[in-house]
Design a protein around this motif. Sequence first.
Motif, PDB file in Angstrom:
ATOM      1  N   LEU A   1       0.819  -1.206   0.000  1.00 30.22           N
ATOM      2  CA  LEU A   1       0.000   0.000   0.000  1.00 30.22           C
ATOM      3  C   LEU A   1       0.857   1.262   0.000  1.00 30.22           C
ATOM      4  CD1 LEU A   1      -2.746   1.362   0.091  1.00 30.22           C
ATOM      5  CD2 LEU A   1      -2.730   1.111   2.588  1.00 30.22           C
TER       6      LEU A   1
ATOM      7  N   THR B   1       2.331   1.898  -3.394  1.00 27.47           N
ATOM      8  CA  THR B   1       1.306   2.290  -4.358  1.00 27.47           C
ATOM      9  C   THR B   1       0.870   3.732  -4.135  1.00 27.47           C
ATOM     10  OG1 THR B   1       0.545  -0.016  -4.396  1.00 27.47           O
ATOM     11  CG2 THR B   1      -0.900   1.626  -5.361  1.00 27.47           C
ATOM     12  N   ARG B   2       0.727   4.137  -2.887  1.00 34.26           N
ATOM     13  CA  ARG B   2       0.334   5.515  -2.596  1.00 34.26           C
ATOM     14  C   ARG B   2       1.393   6.507  -3.056  1.00 34.26           C
ATOM     15  NH1 ARG B   2      -2.289   6.591   3.234  1.00 34.26           N
ATOM     16  NH2 ARG B   2      -2.368   8.642   2.206  1.00 34.26           N
TER      17      ARG B   2
ATOM     18  N   HIS C   1      -4.082  -3.286  -3.780  1.00 39.68           N
ATOM     19  CA  HIS C   1      -3.960  -2.062  -2.988  1.00 39.68           C
ATOM     20  C   HIS C   1      -4.289  -0.796  -3.768  1.00 39.68           C
ATOM     21  CE1 HIS C   1      -2.283  -4.418   0.226  1.00 39.68           C
ATOM     22  NE2 HIS C   1      -1.258  -4.828  -0.523  1.00 39.68           N
TER      23      HIS C   1
ATOM     24  N   ALA D   1      -7.499   1.128  -2.453  1.00 38.45           N
ATOM     25  CA  ALA D   1      -7.275   1.845  -1.192  1.00 38.45           C
ATOM     26  C   ALA D   1      -6.345   3.027  -1.393  1.00 38.45           C
ATOM     27  CB  ALA D   1      -6.699   0.887  -0.148  1.00 38.45           C
ATOM     28  N   ALA D   2      -5.327   2.865  -2.244  1.00 39.27           N
ATOM     29  CA  ALA D   2      -4.374   3.945  -2.468  1.00 39.27           C
ATOM     30  C   ALA D   2      -5.030   5.122  -3.177  1.00 39.27           C
ATOM     31  CB  ALA D   2      -3.190   3.421  -3.280  1.00 39.27           C
TER      32      ALA D   2
END
Length: 401
Positions: free
Chosen positions: A224, A227-228, A254, A257-258
């Motif tokens: 995560l 990816t963010r 992910h 969510a990211a």
Amino acid sequence: MQSVDATRDALLARARVPDRSETLPLLDTAGRVLARPLLAGLNVPPHDNSAMDGYAVRRHELQRGVALPVSQRLPAGGQPLPLQPGSVARIFTGAMLPDGADAVVMQEHTRTLPDGRVLFDAAVTAGLNIRRCGEDIASGSTVLAGGLRLQPAHLGLAASVGVASLPVYAPLRVAVFFTGDELQEPGRPALPGHIYNANRYWLVPALQALGCQVLDLGIVPDRLADTRQLLRDAGQAADVVMTCGGVSVGEEDHVKAAVCAEGELQQWRLAIKPGKPLAFGRVGQADFIGLPGNPVAAWVGFTVLVRDFLRARQGEMLAPWQPQCWLPADFHWPRPDPRREEFLRVRVVADGGTHVLHAYPQQGSGVLSSCAWADGLARLQPGQAVLPGTLLPVYGWQVNG
């Protein structure tokens, strides 16, 4: 589930016209999108001129069996004198018509005597073989519409009205990345449990073919935080961020969510086969598009839905989405999906003076060989079975498909 047409409309409604443009020399604008209409500053042709090699004449002076002298010779680019009464002018294709002439007789319909006078054999009508001033383009008229993707003929047309440069939208910057620890790049030994990253190798050139500037970020690990960070960087550097895979609800997916953490996300469950999920949102100032991870589902989603969004995002004015043709099937499709439209990979085949559609025998969402084999997509409505001879709409792979 949302329909294909409703999803296309929703995407196109979100396509913002670029706010950046540049003026480039004419030869550097092919394939770019014109930012403003081009208006003609002159007439084309700029004067009445000859469409043939022949003789400029006054019709009322022509009589069968009566030869007339040649008073002047008019090559293209020359400045004619007024046509003397009782004479004709030798004229060549593109040459300006002399004052007083009202027709051009092609040389094949004349006979030159030893003393240089000319006999005319054919009937002559007013305006014969004359290209009138402004016949092609009138001064002040629109030569090229804004939002046009410039093709070679458009550049020739712009040159014909004396234009040396054109304002075009700046290229769309598209960042792409691919998710999955199971992905690896071709050229390396195949590892157990891994697959090669096929999506990268069709998506990047497909974007380049649309004139996009591609920022290829490769494979992002299934973490995560990574990816963010990638999304934050991509959202600052690009106009559109795209990925294949990672937007489902799995524990290792992910991207969803990211994107939600770094921007906003809207997901659609689509009535389309292959493929069902499509994600759309924003990351920073960039649009975000998440295609399915299965390569055929991603290919079909791009061709049917995303490609025209990117064209509109470049400022291109789009014609209505229509099939390139309707052709009879030469196959059975006896078990249609009752709820989703199906886009079958098909090939156009000549058959006894006509053309028919062959379907690839394996239509699964992971069978990328079907896309390499096919000419395009046959569109089936939910529950539509196919028998040989059924007329089907065909959508092509090309940008104008």
